[in-house]
Design a protein around this motif. Structure first.
Motif, PDB file in Angstrom:
ATOM      1  N   VAL A   1       7.330   4.570  -4.286  1.00  0.00           N
ATOM      2  CA  VAL A   1       6.062   4.838  -3.614  1.00  0.00           C
ATOM      3  C   VAL A   1       5.001   5.235  -4.640  1.00  0.00           C
ATOM      4  O   VAL A   1       3.862   4.790  -4.579  1.00  0.00           O
TER       5      VAL A   1
ATOM      6  N   LEU B   1      -7.965  -0.677  -6.948  1.00  0.00           N
ATOM      7  CA  LEU B   1      -9.251  -0.189  -6.477  1.00  0.00           C
ATOM      8  C   LEU B   1     -10.193   0.068  -7.640  1.00  0.00           C
ATOM      9  O   LEU B   1     -11.376  -0.235  -7.556  1.00  0.00           O
TER      10      LEU B   1
ATOM     11  N   VAL C   1     -11.938  -2.851  -8.637  1.00  0.00           N
ATOM     12  CA  VAL C   1     -12.893  -3.401  -7.687  1.00  0.00           C
ATOM     13  C   VAL C   1     -14.194  -2.602  -7.698  1.00  0.00           C
ATOM     14  O   VAL C   1     -15.272  -3.146  -7.585  1.00  0.00           O
ATOM     15  N   ILE C   2     -14.035  -1.259  -7.853  1.00  0.00           N
ATOM     16  CA  ILE C   2     -15.253  -0.444  -7.892  1.00  0.00           C
ATOM     17  C   ILE C   2     -15.907  -0.614  -9.246  1.00  0.00           C
ATOM     18  O   ILE C   2     -15.662   0.136 -10.153  1.00  0.00           O
TER      19      ILE C   2
ATOM     20  N   GLY D   1      -1.290  16.271   5.416  1.00  0.00           N
ATOM     21  CA  GLY D   1      -2.145  15.205   4.912  1.00  0.00           C
ATOM     22  C   GLY D   1      -3.507  15.238   5.572  1.00  0.00           C
ATOM     23  O   GLY D   1      -4.541  15.129   4.925  1.00  0.00           O
TER      24      GLY D   1
ATOM     25  N   ILE E   1     -17.509  10.355  -5.340  1.00  0.00           N
ATOM     26  CA  ILE E   1     -17.482   9.079  -4.655  1.00  0.00           C
ATOM     27  C   ILE E   1     -18.881   8.544  -4.383  1.00  0.00           C
ATOM     28  O   ILE E   1     -19.106   7.339  -4.407  1.00  0.00           O
TER      29      ILE E   1
ATOM     30  N   MET F   1      -7.352  10.534  -5.735  1.00  0.00           N
ATOM     31  CA  MET F   1      -6.397   9.807  -4.899  1.00  0.00           C
ATOM     32  C   MET F   1      -4.971  10.064  -5.352  1.00  0.00           C
ATOM     33  O   MET F   1      -4.076  10.335  -4.535  1.00  0.00           O
TER      34      MET F   1
ATOM     35  N   TYR G   1       0.736  15.161  -1.110  1.00  0.00           N
ATOM     36  CA  TYR G   1       1.138  14.784   0.240  1.00  0.00           C
ATOM     37  C   TYR G   1       2.612  14.396   0.268  1.00  0.00           C
ATOM     38  O   TYR G   1       3.374  14.812   1.148  1.00  0.00           O
TER      39      TYR G   1
ATOM     40  N   VAL H   1       3.081   2.926   0.828  1.00  0.00           N
ATOM     41  CA  VAL H   1       1.985   3.228  -0.093  1.00  0.00           C
ATOM     42  C   VAL H   1       0.716   3.575   0.677  1.00  0.00           C
ATOM     43  O   VAL H   1       0.044   4.553   0.395  1.00  0.00           O
TER      44      VAL H   1
ATOM     45  N   LEU I   1       0.488   4.682   3.695  1.00  0.00           N
ATOM     46  CA  LEU I   1       0.641   5.911   4.464  1.00  0.00           C
ATOM     47  C   LEU I   1       0.810   7.127   3.568  1.00  0.00           C
ATOM     48  O   LEU I   1       0.897   8.241   4.057  1.00  0.00           O
ATOM     49  N   ALA I   2       0.849   6.889   2.239  1.00  0.00           N
ATOM     50  CA  ALA I   2       0.943   8.034   1.336  1.00  0.00           C
ATOM     51  C   ALA I   2      -0.381   8.766   1.239  1.00  0.00           C
ATOM     52  O   ALA I   2      -0.450   9.842   0.653  1.00  0.00           O
ATOM     53  N   PHE I   3      -1.423   8.183   1.786  1.00  0.00           N
ATOM     54  CA  PHE I   3      -2.725   8.825   1.738  1.00  0.00           C
ATOM     55  C   PHE I   3      -3.179   9.233   3.129  1.00  0.00           C
ATOM     56  O   PHE I   3      -2.987   8.491   4.075  1.00  0.00           O
ATOM     57  N   PRO I   4      -3.822  10.374   3.219  1.00  0.00           N
ATOM     58  CA  PRO I   4      -4.452  10.687   4.503  1.00  0.00           C
ATOM     59  C   PRO I   4      -5.558   9.665   4.779  1.00  0.00           C
ATOM     60  O   PRO I   4      -6.186   9.172   3.852  1.00  0.00           O
TER      61      PRO I   4
ATOM     62  N   LEU J   1      -8.683   9.477   5.936  1.00  0.00           N
ATOM     63  CA  LEU J   1     -10.049   9.599   5.451  1.00  0.00           C
ATOM     64  C   LEU J   1     -10.145   9.295   3.977  1.00  0.00           C
ATOM     65  O   LEU J   1     -11.053   8.615   3.513  1.00  0.00           O
ATOM     66  N   ILE J   2      -9.171   9.789   3.215  1.00  0.00           N
ATOM     67  CA  ILE J   2      -9.232   9.662   1.771  1.00  0.00           C
ATOM     68  C   ILE J   2      -9.055   8.216   1.331  1.00  0.00           C
ATOM     69  O   ILE J   2      -9.776   7.719   0.474  1.00  0.00           O
ATOM     70  N   LEU J   3      -8.105   7.522   1.944  1.00  0.00           N
ATOM     71  CA  LEU J   3      -7.932   6.122   1.600  1.00  0.00           C
ATOM     72  C   LEU J   3      -9.168   5.335   2.011  1.00  0.00           C
ATOM     73  O   LEU J   3      -9.657   4.487   1.266  1.00  0.00           O
TER      74      LEU J   3
ATOM     75  N   MET K   1     -12.178   6.381   2.232  1.00  0.00           N
ATOM     76  CA  MET K   1     -13.243   6.729   1.279  1.00  0.00           C
ATOM     77  C   MET K   1     -13.179   5.823   0.059  1.00  0.00           C
ATOM     78  O   MET K   1     -14.161   5.235  -0.352  1.00  0.00           O
ATOM     79  N   ALA K   2     -11.983   5.720  -0.503  1.00  0.00           N
ATOM     80  CA  ALA K   2     -11.839   4.945  -1.732  1.00  0.00           C
ATOM     81  C   ALA K   2     -12.126   3.475  -1.486  1.00  0.00           C
ATOM     82  O   ALA K   2     -12.805   2.821  -2.276  1.00  0.00           O
ATOM     83  N   VAL K   3     -11.604   2.940  -0.380  1.00  0.00           N
ATOM     84  CA  VAL K   3     -11.836   1.528  -0.098  1.00  0.00           C
ATOM     85  C   VAL K   3     -13.312   1.270   0.170  1.00  0.00           C
ATOM     86  O   VAL K   3     -13.892   0.302  -0.317  1.00  0.00           O
TER      87      VAL K   3
ATOM     88  N   ALA L   1     -15.768   2.949  -0.990  1.00  0.00           N
ATOM     89  CA  ALA L   1     -16.480   3.048  -2.265  1.00  0.00           C
ATOM     90  C   ALA L   1     -16.314   1.755  -3.044  1.00  0.00           C
ATOM     91  O   ALA L   1     -17.242   1.272  -3.679  1.00  0.00           O
ATOM     92  N   ALA L   2     -15.115   1.190  -2.975  1.00  0.00           N
ATOM     93  CA  ALA L   2     -14.865  -0.036  -3.711  1.00  0.00           C
ATOM     94  C   ALA L   2     -15.699  -1.185  -3.180  1.00  0.00           C
ATOM     95  O   ALA L   2     -16.211  -2.005  -3.925  1.00  0.00           O
TER      96      ALA L   2
END
Lengths: 348, 632, 304
Positions: A17, A28, A31-32, A282, A308, A320, A327, C144, C146-149, C151-153, C155-157, C159-160
């Protein structure tokens, strides 16, 4: 299997994981905008081609993707997580070190608060099923999970900070972790970064109380949603458990209701709740992002929102990664607790 | 559950609640009484000045810092050879670390005689060596986004080094040697420094008053990384304001939270009055305002958009009278030399989808210039705290020609705007459905509203243009501007030194001007005039040159000149000795170096509600509802 | 005579309608609806949701002003008859903007959840049915995500991809599909063991046919419950992202953005931030009420 083996097995399962997570952050970050931005400080916006070339070579940014990924992971393991442009060009790991304890303190206090209030309410709701108490708590918990946490934070600020201040009542503080004058007059010897613990250990009681007071509003805002979740969870798992045969047996043995609930039902009902606690953590971290922003709480959440909106790639990815790690660890701890409580899990 | 059991468990629940309440209330009340500083003092913290603002310091190194938050700290902790005569002069330069100076007849050599009493905050004397070290440092680091290129180009040997592309991000020993050999900065004797220029430059002394020419303690800097040409010094970025000679020194910098400055008790001049200055970073305006009203902060930063939170609206808008809304507050509004916000148009921007280059068409630019509601922006958005933009030279500065500007300024005229847009469309500058995105930097409320004003006006004309408004943060903003990705963007300028040469080239010189380059235009005749004006010593000829340049700028309409804002100073009335100088980077705090203090008061301040009962009420409202539900 | 009778019966058997074939499921559905009507929680939820849907559909007729109609000379007005919820910092009517805003948030929620269900279910069903390599791979991928809460995932997407509403929707879709993949996969795995699947296989039915005609219809209920709860969750997350600055551009009538605008004037003009928050709360609450009630009703152990 023994508990030890179970732990080791679970730790091993984390690795794929983690690899997957690093792949996600790697993708990511490409991409950013330009990946080179992770290694450029805030004002290096006018580098000559020569300098750019140097950085590209140093970080292998022109290599094929799989090679870049390899160097990326090596950098991560070595501790080079890039430079945080939004945090005055400090290395990302240093920023995380500076800000994480604040978030941890907030999250732990909120979690604690949510548990000690949510669980008892959940139990009572289950015990008095379909009575007014039950309906009231159901509504409370449904409202809880529907409330936007940042809005709740603003309302709390408005009422307990502004309205109280304006009416000359002692008010709860709406920003920061500690009163600045106290901080300067009673300097705190910082050990863990979690001020409440540090101040207790070093006997600095003025700071201790002040930190707690500063925690009240943000922790309440953050915990409110999870209180609702725990109430719900406890209620349904208590109901589930209380329907079981062994409860009927206990009752028919003549044991008092209180013993039945606390000695038998509760322990089994706690199990799914503990699981949910892990997942809720989380959500707590996510809520912390919003709460910290509203309360100017100097934690990783606030750092990440400023990063961000400024496309500070290194900070975002660092954030992240650390969140994913935390988590996963939280869920691991929960699973271990679960396995320890219920031997069937690890033997199964 | 048996009835008796129920009653007992209810009683127990209630008992538990009561016990918990007592413990919690007792604890908090105890804390409140024992540890919280006296909550209703007459003048809180009489020897500490608390300033609450937003925006964190970026870097503490004077050689690379170029933002107001950092400059504010530098002005209290570091000193330059010369400085503007206090309190309010922007044209007369007076002695500071240099007691006196001579200029050679041809105007290219300046000899500074250091004040023998001057010493650093650690007690060691300031020598010519330290001065040379500090100035050379600024140039040799040569941060392209720092102050060096704008301020120190005229020192002999500096221009070549600063313009050299391979001198940043790498140490170019040849060029470093060349600069040092050119001898722009020379030590004559321990008390004398000589600076030679490429050519006579009238504003030279003013450039030596800027923070980039601050003198730092060579011994300490050398011990902490020294100078690595082409690279910043990380230690100095964090600690630069600890190694100066100013009336204060940096004690603590907690990023994004606070800066603490303590009085320099070794100060070689008149010691400052405050023992300590605390600069707090608080993002929310509301919280800052409350801190001010309750006395927790002595001065706060207030954006113009919140002006009527502290003064009365009608008195200001109708009579230009400042009437604070609460007793105990003083508000001062002073004209600045800041030229901001303005909309800069990118004449080379090409729409990636349609291929149109709308801002290359003059009529299109005129359309925009007539479509901005200047009056509403000044009176409603910034609440009258400023005047309509007058081009690149602010009022009060040499070169400002009021008559000329008034004749050239645009005004809000939807009809004219519509006409110009239609002309532009007919000429093929754009087609129906063209989308233009306006960007503003995050958190800047005045700019956000300015963008919306433009949007509403232009879309209301019905000429086939759609305007979107997007938020971007500052460095991304800058990066996109540089890459010429933005069609139209905010530009603004605050003074480094009080001379049109600091302003006009920025907006007008297509070769070297920061904004002109991003706007993609270049007129060699104008560039010529700018170079001429820079070194022209006859004021009349200079004025004529700047008149020509300004006329050209307005007629080309590359920029919508938005406003020249007023400085807003909001303090508690016990703060005395404050004065305004438009050259201060930190107008709220810098006067502390010149004797700002808090006056003593002996009148009683009434406490209206007893703390203990109110506290119980607070706690009760928090705690009881949860438990009430429990025992339902 | 007998011949005629035989012909009749075979004709009858062939023309058995779809309704007759699925009669037991239809009865089940009718019973569910009956139970739903009984539950006050679900009814309350329905009323709230209907209110917001009505707002969204009839916005042009109910809203007194346009979503971006700004009265520049009347900024930060307190609530009055003319402006029931007051005006914001650029003079926009908050009441109207909340009504118009419902369109945005509800559309986003529906789009996100519908896509997540579509993508997730298909992937989950295939995964559960195929098993082995594909299943393992999908499980790792969802791990992978689901390893992120959430909102946070998101946010990153976001932003990308860039800051606009479309990208916000895409980011949320990316975040939400794994839940459904897992859910449907679980259902499929359970169903796979059932006899009728073996029977269908024996008869020669293709896997696709089995999935679509038998497995998926039986997995619908948990998905519906999850979807209703997720609709509320998406609204909250979308609002959170807009609050930070990732959604609509400036000036657009979007609930989260309106709260962000009101934040700097919280003490002077609290109505700017207060009312949009209530809108988010109530719309999310309505959906959660329905979801919660549905879950209780559909729980087989609570039905009898």
């Amino acid at each position: 299997m023994k508990l030890r083996h179970y732990v080791i097995r679970r730790l091993f399962l984390l690795i794929p994981v983690l690899i997957g997570v690093s792949m996600l952050t790697f993708t990511l970050s490409h991409v950013i905008g330009d990946p080179i931005a992770a290694y450029i400080t805030s004002q290096d916006l006018r580098l000559s081609d020569l300098q750019m070339q140097k950085i590209v070579t140093a970080h292998h940014l022109n290599d094929p993707l799989y090679s870049q990924y390899y160097y990326y992971v090596m950098d991560l393991l070595r501790g080079d997580w890039g430079i945080s442009r939004t945090d005055s060009d400090r290395p990302v790991l240093v920023s995380i070190q500076n800000y994480f304890p604040a978030t941890a303190e907030l999250a732990l206090v909120s979690m604690f608060f949510a548990l000690i209030v949510g669980i008892p309410i959940g139990i009572i709701s289950a015990v008095r099923k379909d009575k007014p108490a039950d309906h009231a708590t159901r509504v409370f918990s449904l409202v809880g999970v529907s409330t936007p946490v940042f809005w709740l934070a603003l309302i709390l600020q408005y009422v307990f900070y502004y309205q109280f201040k304006v009416h000359n009542l002692p008010n709860l503080p709406a920003s920061g972790r500690v009163n600045q004058f106290l901080w300067l007059d009673h300097p705190l010897h910082v050990i863990t970064g979690i001020y409440s613990i540090d101040s207790l250990i070093t006997g600095n009681f003025s700071i201790f109380f002040d930190v707690l007071v500063h925690l009240i509003l943000p922790a309440f805002a953050l915990s409110y949603v999870f209180m609702a979740v725990f109430v719900r969870m406890m209620r349904s798992s208590m109901l589930e458990v209380m329907r079981q045969d062994y409860i009927t047996l206990a009752r028919s043995k003549g044991l008092s209701e209180r013993v039945v609930i606390y000695r038998h039902a509760l322990r089994n009902a706690m199990i799914p709740t503990v699981t949910v606690a892990g997942l809720a953590f989380g959500g707590l971290l996510a809520g912390a992002v919003l709460t910290e922003t509203v309360f100017s709480w100097p934690g990783v959440g606030r750092w990440s929102t400023s990063a961000i909106v400024r496309d500070d790639i290194a900070s975002i990815m660092g954030f992240m990664l650390i969140i994913a790690i935390v988590y996963m660890l939280a869920n691991l701890i929960v699973d271990l607790l679960y396995a320890w409580i219920d031997p069937r899990i690890r033997l199964g | 559950m048996k009835m008796s059991e129920k009653k007992t468990s209810n009683k127990k629940a209630i008992a538990a609640i009561v016990v918990i309440l007592i413990v919690v209330v007792g604890g908090l009340a105890g804390y409140y009484y024992a540890y919280l500083p006296s909550s209703r003092p007459m003048v809180p913290n009489p020897d500490t000045y608390v300033f609450s603002t937003f925006g964190d310091v970026d870097k503490m190194d004077p050689s690379v810092m170029y933002d107001t938050a950092s400059g504010e700290v530098a002005e209290l902790t570091l000193e330059t050879l010369v400085y503007y005569k206090m309190p309010g002069s922007t044209t007369e330069i007076g002695p500071k670390l240099a007691k006196s100076w001579d200029m050679s007849p041809d105007g290219t050599v300046y000899t500074f005689h250091l004040d023998p009493a001057a010493k650093f905050n650690d007690g060691s004397p300031i020598t010519a060596d330290d001065v040379k070290y500090s100035i050379d440092r600024t140039i040799l680091i040569g941060d392209p986004d720092g102050p060096a290129p704008t301020l120190h180009m005229h020192i002999k040997g500096a221009a070549d080094y600063l313009l050299c592309e391979t001198c940043w991000g790498a140490t170019n020993d040849t060029m470093v040697q060349a600069y040092l050999n050119a001898g722009g900065v020379k030590v004559i004797d321990p008390q004398t420094v000589q600076i030679t220029l490429d050519a006579p430059y009238a504003p030279f002394l003013a450039t030596m008053a800027f923070t980039s020419a601050s003198v730092v303690n060579k011994k300490i800097v050398e011990a902490n990384g020294g100078v690595k040409p082409g690279f910043r010094n990380d230690w100095m970025n964090q600690h630069g304001t600890e190694v100066g000679s100013g009336p204060y020194k940096l004690t603590e910098w907690t990023p994004k939270t606070r800066v603490v400055l303590d009085r320099n008790d070794n100060y070689w001049g008149t010691p400052a009055k405050f023992k300590r200055i605390i600069i707090n970073e608080v993002d929310e305006v509301g919280t800052r305002e409350l801190a001010l009203f309750s006395g927790d902060a002595d001065t706060i930063t207030l954006p113009a958009t919140n002006l009527f939170d502290v003064i009365q609206k009608d008195a200001w808008l109708n009579n230009r009278q400042i009437v604070p809304v609460k007793p105990g507050i003083t508000v001062s509004l002073d004209p600045t030399y800041t030229v901001s916000p303005n909309f800069g148009m990118n004449t080379k921007w090409k729409d990636p989808v349609t291929g149109a280059v709308p801002f290359g068409n003059k009529d299109f630019r005129y359309g925009f210039s007539y479509a901005f509601d200047y009056t509403t922006f000044i009176n409603t958005v910034i609440n009258g705290a400023g005047i309509q933009g007058v081009g690149p030279i602010p009022p009060g500065m040499f070169g400002y020609n009021e008559q000329l500007v008034k004749s050239l300024q645009f005004s809000f005229s939807p009809d004219k705007a519509k006409q110009y847009f239609l002309n532009a469309k007919a000429a093929g500058a754009y087609a129906d459905g063209q989308v233009i995105t306006l960007y503003y930097n995050t958190g800047n409320e005045a700019r956000r509203r300015g963008c919306l004003l433009l949007k509403d006006a232009i879309e209301g004309l019905g000429v086939g243009l759609t305007i979107q408004v997007q938020e971007l943060d500052w460095p991304t903003f800058l990066a996109k501007q540089r890459a010429k990705e933005l069609p139209i963007f905010f530009i603004g300028w605050a003074p480094d030194f009080a001379d049109p040469d600091d302003y006009v080239p920025v907006f007008a010189n297509g070769q070297t001007g920061t904004f002109a380059r991003r706007q993609g235009f270049d007129d060699p005749t104008i560039d010529q005039k700018l170079s001429q004006a820079s070194i022209e010593s006859d004021p009349a000829k200079r004025q004529a040159l700047y008149n020509d340049i300004e006329t050209w700028l307005f007629q080309q309409a590359y920029t919508i000149w938005g406003a020249v804002p007023l400085n807003i100073q909001v303090s508690r009335d016990w703060v005395k000795g404050w004065f305004f100088n438009p050259m201060f980077s930190g107008p709220n705090t810098s006067p502390a170096a010149y004797g700002m203090y808090k006056e003593e008061r002996t009148d009683q301040v009434a406490i209206t509600v007893g703390p203990l009962p109110a506290f119980i009420a607070t706690v009760a409202t928090l705690v009881v509802p949860n438990y009430a539900r429990k025992s339902a | 005579m007998t011949q005629m009778g035989q012909v009749k019966t075979s004709v009858e058997r062939k023309s058995k309608s779809w309704f007759d074939e699925h009669a037991p499921q239809i009865r089940e559905l009718k019973f569910t609806l009956y139970l739903l009507r009984q539950s006050p929680i679900v009814v309350a939820g329905f009323i709230l949701v209907a209110l917001f849907i009505g707002m969204a559909i009839f916005a042009p007729w109910i809203a007194p002003h346009g979503p971006e109609e700004r009265f520049w000379n009347l900024p930060q007005q307190p609530p009055s008859w003319r402006f029931p919820f007051g005006t914001d910092t650029t003079g926009g009517d908050i009441y109207s903007r909340i009504i118009w805003g419902s369109r945005l948030d509800l559309t986003i929620a529906l789009t996100v959840v519908a896509s997540a269900i579509l993508i997730g279910s298909v992937l989950g069903a295939i995964s559960g049915f195929m098993g082995r390599a594909f299943d393992e791979a999908l499980m790792r991928v969802t791990d992978v995500f689901l390893a992120f809460p959430a909102l946070i995932l998101a946010m990153a997407v976001a932003a990308a991809l860039g800051r606009n509403l479309t990208n916000l929707t895409i980011a949320l879709m990316v975040v939400w599909w794994p839940t459904y993949a897992r859910l449907v996969r679980g259902q499929v795995l359970a169903e796979k063991e059932r006899l009728y699947v073996d029977a269908a296989r024996a008869v020669g039915a293709s896997p696709a046919r089995i999935i679509f005609r038998h497995v998926l219809p039986n997995s619908i209920f948990p998905v519906i419950v999850q979807a209703t709860l997720d609709l509320g969750g998406v609204i909250l997350t979308a609002a959170g992202l807009s609050f930070i600055g990732f959604g609509a551009g400036a000036g657009v009538a979007e609930w989260g953005l309106m709260i962000a605008d009101g934040r700097s004037y919280l003490f002077q003009s609290p109505w700017i931030a207060c009312f949009p928050g209530l809108a988010i709360l109530l719309s999310s609450l309505g959906l959660n009420l329905i979801g919660d009630g549905l879950r209780d009703v559909l729980d087989p152990r609570l039905r009898r």
